[in-house]
Design a protein around this motif. Structure first.
Motif, mmCIF file in Angstrom:
data_model
loop_
_atom_site.group_PDB
_atom_site.id
_atom_site.type_symbol
_atom_site.label_atom_id
_atom_site.label_comp_id
_atom_site.label_asym_id
_atom_site.label_seq_id
_atom_site.Cartn_x
_atom_site.Cartn_y
_atom_site.Cartn_z
ATOM 1 N N GLN B 136 0.815 -1.217 0.000
ATOM 2 C CA GLN B 136 0.000 0.000 0.000
ATOM 3 C C GLN B 136 0.843 1.260 0.000
ATOM 4 O OE1 GLN B 136 -3.072 -0.011 -0.706
ATOM 5 N NE2 GLN B 136 -2.912 -2.231 -0.714
ATOM 6 N N ARG B 137 2.107 1.113 0.337
ATOM 7 C CA ARG B 137 2.974 2.295 0.402
ATOM 8 C C ARG B 137 3.717 2.520 -0.900
ATOM 9 N NH1 ARG B 137 4.594 2.913 6.506
ATOM 10 N NH2 ARG B 137 2.807 1.830 7.413
ATOM 11 N N ILE B 138 3.392 1.695 -1.871
ATOM 12 C CA ILE B 138 4.057 1.839 -3.172
ATOM 13 C C ILE B 138 3.228 2.781 -4.038
ATOM 14 C CG2 ILE B 138 4.646 0.599 -5.295
ATOM 15 C CD1 ILE B 138 5.079 -1.879 -3.359
ATOM 16 N N HIS B 139 3.896 3.703 -4.687
ATOM 17 C CA HIS B 139 3.178 4.629 -5.556
ATOM 18 C C HIS B 139 3.545 4.350 -7.009
ATOM 19 C CE1 HIS B 139 0.992 8.143 -6.788
ATOM 20 N NE2 HIS B 139 2.035 8.508 -7.524
ATOM 21 N N VAL B 140 2.525 4.063 -7.797
ATOM 22 C CA VAL B 140 2.735 3.827 -9.232
ATOM 23 C C VAL B 140 2.027 4.938 -9.984
ATOM 24 C CG1 VAL B 140 2.463 2.210 -11.148
ATOM 25 C CG2 VAL B 140 2.760 1.345 -8.813
ATOM 26 N N GLU B 141 2.770 5.583 -10.861
ATOM 27 C CA GLU B 141 2.166 6.638 -11.673
ATOM 28 C C GLU B 141 1.797 6.048 -13.036
ATOM 29 O OE1 GLU B 141 3.273 11.135 -13.219
ATOM 30 O OE2 GLU B 141 4.769 9.982 -12.117
ATOM 31 N N TYR B 142 0.540 6.201 -13.390
ATOM 32 C CA TYR B 142 0.058 5.624 -14.651
ATOM 33 C C TYR B 142 -0.351 6.727 -15.621
ATOM 34 C CZ TYR B 142 -0.572 1.141 -12.168
ATOM 35 O OH TYR B 142 -0.394 -0.020 -11.465
ATOM 36 N N GLU B 143 -0.162 6.476 -16.905
ATOM 37 C CA GLU B 143 -0.792 7.305 -17.935
ATOM 38 C C GLU B 143 -1.880 6.441 -18.550
ATOM 39 O OE1 GLU B 143 1.791 8.239 -21.205
ATOM 40 O OE2 GLU B 143 0.084 8.842 -22.452
ATOM 41 N N LYS B 144 -3.125 6.808 -18.295
ATOM 42 C CA LYS B 144 -4.220 5.935 -18.702
ATOM 43 C C LYS B 144 -4.363 5.887 -20.222
ATOM 44 C CE LYS B 144 -6.957 6.017 -14.494
ATOM 45 N NZ LYS B 144 -8.247 6.264 -13.856
ATOM 46 N N LEU B 145 -4.654 4.713 -20.715
ATOM 47 C CA LEU B 145 -4.930 4.512 -22.142
ATOM 48 C C LEU B 145 -6.389 4.104 -22.274
ATOM 49 C CD1 LEU B 145 -1.721 2.439 -22.908
ATOM 50 C CD2 LEU B 145 -2.124 4.830 -23.552
ATOM 51 N N GLU B 146 -6.932 4.255 -23.482
ATOM 52 C CA GLU B 146 -8.349 3.923 -23.650
ATOM 53 C C GLU B 146 -8.519 2.411 -23.682
ATOM 54 O OE1 GLU B 146 -10.222 5.477 -27.141
ATOM 55 O OE2 GLU B 146 -12.119 4.492 -26.628
ATOM 56 N N PRO B 147 -9.254 1.868 -22.731
ATOM 57 C CA PRO B 147 -9.403 0.411 -22.692
ATOM 58 C C PRO B 147 -10.483 -0.079 -23.664
ATOM 59 C CG PRO B 147 -10.565 1.396 -20.847
ATOM 60 C CD PRO B 147 -9.991 2.543 -21.644
ATOM 61 N N VAL B 148 -10.462 -1.349 -23.930
ATOM 62 C CA VAL B 148 -11.522 -1.972 -24.740
ATOM 63 C C VAL B 148 -11.974 -3.227 -23.994
ATOM 64 C CG1 VAL B 148 -9.813 -3.191 -26.173
ATOM 65 C CG2 VAL B 148 -12.149 -2.857 -27.021
ATOM 66 N N PHE B 149 -13.285 -3.389 -23.886
ATOM 67 C CA PHE B 149 -13.804 -4.464 -23.040
ATOM 68 C C PHE B 149 -14.557 -5.544 -23.800
ATOM 69 C CE2 PHE B 149 -13.651 -0.826 -19.951
ATOM 70 C CZ PHE B 149 -12.544 -1.307 -19.257
ATOM 71 N N ASP B 150 -14.843 -5.326 -25.086
ATOM 72 C CA ASP B 150 -15.534 -6.406 -25.794
ATOM 73 C C ASP B 150 -14.943 -6.578 -27.190
ATOM 74 O OD1 ASP B 150 -17.684 -5.398 -27.965
ATOM 75 O OD2 ASP B 150 -17.333 -3.895 -26.411
#
Lengths: 324, 824, 173
Positions: B136-150
């Protein structure tokens, strides 16, 4: 392994000691009875009480007393009620509800008071902390939005107790004890308007017992909708009580549960039923009116539209079962 | 037993004669060799293991569906007292995956996360609580990409592709092949049916959550004990990613607390604990939470299907065109094989003279799909069996009669070049029709009650291994000791199906010893010959042959010496009841231990190996690697339901199932597999589904035992099981598979029974109450998908069928045969 | 999981108590928030008690507390104070396996064996109340134990066989 967060633990012997401890520990203390609702919630970090006050040694809150009326100790296990032959005979609707709760294993542990105080449920909420972090949390715990109804100002977590609608239908009262004294309230008054403040019981109060008045000639049934014959909470439920005068309804109570944050007393349907025989037409119309009060949303098992339909069917079937 | 060109020695002829006189063990029901350990709590599953100085591992997983990892800050976790090591993907940059063509996973994500639950950082700490806190003390920085679910969106390729390989964009695999002339077949048909159907994904839900314990041995070698169905493939993956020679890596598969295909990929957490053990020089254990098991997944692919079939008036098929679109989830897993499997086995039950298959698998931002019991075949089987029911109704035929008229002949070759061996589907159908009273029930029960029939077939192991090689698929060593004990070594893994018992029984049959005298060493890459693993229903057939061969060779050595000592021709020797004796004078013999001593004195230590490689398949075209098997099992089932006309709730009242297992090795275990398959199929038919919240970043909607609905005692109806024994020439003692086939008829049989009960078609699995109600209210009395997308097939491989004079090859030779995926 | 408290929090100091398990008293020390499941498996190495969810949703961790089947994942080690705990390790006696264990083995009621300890203890409690249970009783009373392998049928048959043998007073065949 899902594990509990740390806490301090007390196991007093009397209700008065419970009340004193609650007053002393303040709002970060919680009562635990069977633990079957609270411990999973704690493992998922819904609640992280600093102190737990266990009822396991509070024997005065156990037991079933029957004369005309019935008094249940809130700390009695669901299983003890299930196996109480006279209770089954006297209050079959309550027995049906209790016997349908989760599983035999859980009923060996869980208490009737615990089922009354059952935390409201929602499948945006009953997830562990990391899952809830992935949805930016929700209004009920650490977040701001109810994802079930994002424009809503209230939380739509569902009251999923099986026993509560029956207690309301039977006209039961709940007695709450705090260090300031005791108060007895009608069952319905126990429940708040939203999934967060779902109980009117104060944090410094302990539910001690349930009183069910003599039912006279009135009969009751409980019908529960769920996916499987065990484990599952209701996704729609109806408790119906009818007193007949000849073949006509003298008095009735219809209560729905698991279709919104609060149990629903179907006043309109009850008024409609008064003085009428339980004919096909009447029960169908009463069920339609009752169904209006159901506001199931997409936060439990089964589709909400289906639950909305089925709650009417089950209400009608409940009334049919109460025909003379 | 097996055909062989070599002439039989007198000793081997003696064994053949002995078996022909009757089995001592085969077909009976001795208790499982591991049963007492299991009922007394002594069986050590992976999470039951612990070691001194052991550390506990937790993995921080992605809470976003699709993103680039910009940075990872682990400093706060490292500072927490009790944290011994923190691991990120950078330390393990080499990719892995079960199939050589899909090496697309990393033990911890390198640069991108592809679903909620993808592993990112691992921590080893002195206890699990500390590890919990540390992640829980780990910080991950993400750059979100557009997901696809189907997959219907993914196939349009508007999002950034999940992977930089595959057929195009998010299309992982596109397949198209035609056997014979399908359009001509439709033109010749009296009735052409077209159906679009959907089978929702579901998961294995083994009761045991995956766990692994790894440590570095004093000599620097690495050992891991893990809940895996495929220690051999894990061995390969570990060696690759950790860059250690396989000889220095030891994988021991623990008894699996249920697998069902869910523990047959090499998993990231297995490699992670191994790496942490190497880093810290301490044993490291991980035990996944139930939620994490849902993220491992590799379960049933959601498949959208379109099936077009031509029928003649008598119900026989002229041809079929089957299209499938698979929702693969975030990684390859077995997916290329799964894709082929959605098109492979339609042909082995009923005669399909012309056949075309188009399949596409797409990547989506969800946990990866893979092989679950029936691997890729339950979905098309559902579509096919429901369509047959519709055809029967349209043609005015009884669905049972229609099937019986169109059975594929035993010993024949299908349009797609699969070699059918023994084929007991006819007797299976006849048995369940008779037992269920089908003729008096179908179309005749009151409203709300109905019966449905469906059939299936499954492979008894894949004809080719997962990675290209010419070595055996299974090896067994049998070593005899002077005390009469028999030590048996094999890489097979018991996942509850009873493979340990099958191994012991085969050896006991050949050597005539008690099961109690057989000691097994299994599933250990250090000490046992390779067996490819407990998947594709391959173990009984392949290990069974290898065990037979090893035991037969040991018996031969013993028989040769005993024959001399007793002065009896070796062909007359019999091995039974722990004795070796002359069949013509049973008093003339010796106890088995004595026989071993006599032989050991003459020949030295007796340790013999056996192995097995499946026969070559007649299909030689590209893609022919998926579908061939030494033998096919067959099942038929009748399901009786009671449908609530107002709520649509379907209650299954009774099931009759018949299974052609060739020959039972242990009849009790065979029936157990049938009943278990029926149970799991019923769950899929009625309630189990993987569902995701596309409104909330694609989180799994219900990753828990409570909300993923596995049937309880209340949902399981009585089951009448019938075994049909049509020994297969390719099976050991004639045995075929039973672990997977009997699951398959459940879903279509339930859907067909619902039609019989209430006259509506639910062309979708699971058959839930809301769908039944919607179908009842629909004008066309149907619930199901309305359209099927364009799979954008540009090239179809054309293969002539045997009837057309084909030779199993495609006109153009395969381009890169060696890289091709060979099996499941 | 959300961070709970600092590792040196006073709530993390161990308590020492005597646990009565399988007829023997054990002196055990553990932190107060440990469940009985964790105490049995981790502090007493009684790994025969398995776990499948730790949330009361599967029945795998069933044990007997004073003869009553309970979920060890939802009770504290602390809460077993003064009670008689029975785990699968205590089911077989010195003179051999319990008739239920024998019957489960003989009839193939244990496939992978992971849910088996929970089923056996739940079944033992059923037979203690009802020596000749009907199928309906078994369906109801075992409704809280999930099995993914058997479809429950061989489990019912094994319990019925054990019940019949126990009625006759013969431990096994």
């Amino acid at each position: 392994m899902m594990r509990l967060p740390p806490f301090r633990y007390h196991a007093p012997r009397t209700a008065a000691e419970v009340a004193t401890l609650l007053a002393g520990e303040g709002p970060e203390a919680m009562i635990v009875a069977g633990g079957t609702d609270l411990y999973p919630n704690m493992k998922r970090r819904h609640q992280m009480p600093k102190t737990l006050i266990s009822l396991r040694h509070v024997d005065e809150l156990r037991g079933v007393q029957m004369n005309g009326a019935v008094r249940l100790g809130a700390n009695e296990t669901l299983r003890a009620l299930e196996w109480h032959g006279a209770l089954k005979e006297r209050l079959p609707a309550l027995w049906t509800a209790v016997q349908s709760i989760s599983t035999p294993l859980l009923r060996n542990m869980g208490t009737i008071g615990g089922n009354i105080c059952l935390d409201t449920r929602c499948n945006y909420y009953n997830q562990n902390w990391e899952w809830r972090r992935a949805i930016d949390f929700c209004m009920k715990c650490e977040g701001t939005v109810c994802w079930t109804a994002p424009s809503s100002s209230i939380c739509w977590a569902v009251n999923s107790s099986d026993s509560v609608p029956v207690f309301i239908a039977l006209g039961a009262t709940f007695t709450l004890v705090s260090h300031e004294g005791e108060r007895t309230i009608p069952a319905l008054a126990m429940f708040g308007e939203d999934g967060i403040e779902y109980l009117t019981k104060r944090k410094d109060e302990v539910l001690t017992h349930i009183d069910i008045p003599d039912q006279g000639t009135a009969r009751s049934v409980y019908r529960k909708v769920r996916r499987r014959g065990a484990f599952d909470f209701p996704v729609a439920a109806v408790a119906a009580r009818v007193a007949l005068d000849g073949d006509r309804v003298a008095d009735s109570t219809l209560v729905l549960n698991a279709v919104g944050p609060k149990p629903v007393v179907c006043e309109e349907a009850m008024a409609y039923l008064a003085g009428k025989p339980l004919s096909d037409e009447v029960v169908t119309e009463a069920a339609r009116l009752a169904g209006r009060g159901a506001k199931p949303l997409d936060n439990t098992d089964h589709l909400s539209m289906w639950r909305k339909k089925v709650v009417q069917v089950e209400t009608r079937r409940a009334l049919e079962a109460l025909r003379p | 037993m097996r055909n062989s060109d070599e002439p039989l020695s007198p000793e081997r002829q003696g064994l053949r004669d002995q078996l022909a006189e009757g089995y001592q063990m085969i077909g009976k029901s001795p208790i499982k060799v591991d049963a007492m350990a299991k009922v007394t709590g002594q069986t050590m599953f992976a999470d039951d293991l612990s070691m001194p100085r052991m550390l506990h591992c937790k993995i921080l997983r992605s809470h976003v569906a699709y993103a680039r990892i910009l940075s990872i800050d682990t400093s706060a976790a490292e500072a927490l007292p009790g944290v011994i090591a923190v691991l990120t993907g950078a330390a393990m940059p080499i990719p892995f995956g079960i199939l050589p063509v899909s090496q697309d996973e990393h033990a911890l994500c390198l640069d991108r996360v592809r679903f909620v639950g993808d592993p990112v950082v691992a921590v080893a700490a002195v206890d699990e609580e500390t590890a919990f806190e540390a992640i829980q003390r780990i910080h991950v920085e993400y750059e979100k990409l557009e997901p696809v679910f189907d997959p219907t969106t993914a196939i349009e390729n508007k999002q950034e592709p999940l992977h930089d390989y595959g057929d195009d964009g998010n299309v992982h695999k596109r397949v198209s092949m035609e056997f014979g002339e399908v359009e001509e077949a439709f033109a010749a048909a009296d009735l052409v049916l077209e159906d679009t159907m959907f089978f929702e994904g579901n998961t294995h839900l083994p009761m045991e959550q995956h766990a692994s314990l790894a440590w570095r041995e004093a000599d620097g070698r690495l050992t891991i004990q893990s809940s895996t169905q495929t220690p051999h493939y894990l061995h390969k993956a570990m060696s690759k990613v950790l860059e250690m020679p396989p000889s220095r890596v030891r994988v021991i598969a623990c008894p699996n607390g249920g697998g069902f295909g869910g523990k047959s990929d090499p998993f990231n957490h297995e490699i992670v604990v191994a790496k942490l053990a190497l880093m810290t020089n301490r044993p490291v254990k991980i035990a996944l939470t139930r939620e994490e098991v849902f993220y491992c997944h590799r379960g049933r692919h959601p498949v959208l299907m379109h099936v077009k079939t031509g029928f003649r008036k008598d119900g026989s098929m002229t041809g079929m065109h089957f299209q499938s679109l698979l929702d693969g989830g975030g990684y390859g897993s077995y997916g290329v094989a799964s894709t082929y499997y959605t098109g492979a086995l339609q042909t082995v039950t009923y005669k399909v003279p012309a056949y075309r298959f188009d399949g596409v698998r797409c990547f989506t931002n969800k946990p990866p799909c893979g092989p679950k019991r029936g691997h890729g075949t339950p979905q098309p089987r559902f579509a096919l069996e429901v369509q047959l029911d519709k055809a029967a109704v349209a043609l005015g035929l009884d669905p049972a009669d229609l099937r019986l008229r169109t059975l594929h002949p035993a010993g024949g070759i299908t349009a797609n070049w699969l070699q059918v061996g023994s084929m007991g589907l006819g007797p299976c159908i006849e048995k369940v029709v008779e037992a269920s009273g089908w003729k008096d029930k179908w179309g005749k029960l009151p409203a709300g009650k109905g019966v449905g029939l469906a059939c299936s077939s499954y492979i008894s192991g894949a004809g080719l291994p997962i990675y290209w090689n010419a070595m055996p698929h299974s090896g067994v060593t049998v070593q005899l000791d002077r005390g009469g004990g028999v030590a048996v070594f094999c890489g097979e893994t018991d996942i509850g199906q009873g493979s340990d018992t099958v191994l012991a029984m085969v050896v006991a049959e050949v050597l005539g010893v008690d099961l109690a005298d057989i000691r097994l060493t299994v599933a250990d890459t250090h000490t046992t010959p390779v067996d490819l693993g407990s998947y594709s229903s391959r173990v009984t057939v392949m290990m069974g042959h290898a065990a037979f061969q090893a035991a037969e060779r040991a018996r031969e050595v013993v028989a040769r010496s005993v024959a001399k000592r007793l002065e009896v021709p070796a062909v007359r020797l019999r091995f039974a009841e722990n004795r070796v004796f002359d069949v013509q004078d049973p008093e003339n013999g010796m106890p088995f231990p004595k026989a071993v001593q006599v032989a050991e004195a003459e020949h030295g230590t007796i340790a013999m190996a056996g192995s097995y490689t499946p026969p070559a398949s007649p299909g030689k075209y590209r893609g022919a690697g998926v579908g061939p098997s030494p033998a096919y099992s067959y099942s038929a089932a009748v399901v009786q339901v009671d449908v609530d006309l107002e709520t649509g709730v379907v209650a299954v009242e009774k099931i009759w199932v018949a299974h052609d297992v060739g020959q039972s090795i242990n009849e009790m275990l065979v029936i157990g597999q049938v009943e278990g398959g029926v149970y799991m199929g019923l769950g899929e038919a009625l309630m189990e589904e993987m569902s995701y919240r596309s409104n909330r970043f694609g989180v799994h909607k219900i990753p828990s035992m409570l909300e993923y609905k596995s049937p309880t005692t209340h949902e399981m109806p009585p089951v009448e099981t019938f075994l049909i024994e049509s020994p297969d020439p390719n099976g050991p003692f004639g045995a075929k598979e039973v672990g997977q086939g009997p699951l398959l008829p459940m879903m279509p049989a339930v859907a067909n029974a619902v039609f019989d009960a209430v006259g509506v078609r639910v062309d979708e699995v699971p058959v839930t109450p809301d769908k039944v109600l919607k179908a009842m209210q629909a004008k066309d009395k149907r619930y199901g998908p309305k359209s099927f997308p364009d799979l954008r097939i540009t090239e179809t491989m054309r293969v002539k069928t045997l009837e057309q004079g084909g030779d199993g090859t495609a006109p153009r030779p395969p381009r890169a045969e060696k890289q091709e995926v060979k099996s499941s | 999981m959300k961070p709970a408290t600092e590792p040196d929090s006073p709530a993390r100091s161990k308590v020492q108590m005597i646990l009565r398990v399988n007829g023997e008293s054990h002196d055990v020390a553990f932190v107060p928030h440990k469940t009985l499941l964790e105490v049995l498996r981790e502090d007493m190495r009684l790994t025969g008690t398995k776990h499948g969810c730790e949330l009361g949703e599967c029945g795998t961790c069933t044990i007997l507390v004073d003869g009553v089947p309970r979920l060890s994942c939802l009770m504290l080690g602390l809460e077993s104070d003064g009670h008689d705990i029975r785990t699968i390790e205590g089911m077989a006696g010195a003179c051999g396996a319990h008739p239920l264990q024998t019957a489960f083995a003989e009839l193939g009621a244990a496939q992978c064996g992971y849910c088996t300890p929970g089923f056996l203890l739940a079944a033992e409690a059923v037979l203690a109340r009802d020596p000749t249970p009907s199928r309906a009783t078994l369906v109801e009373e075992l409704g809280g134990n999930l099995c993914r392998c058997t479809g429950y049928l061989k489990i019912y048959e094994a319990i019925e066989l054990a019940a019949a043998r126990m009625q006759k007073g013969t431990p096994d065949a």
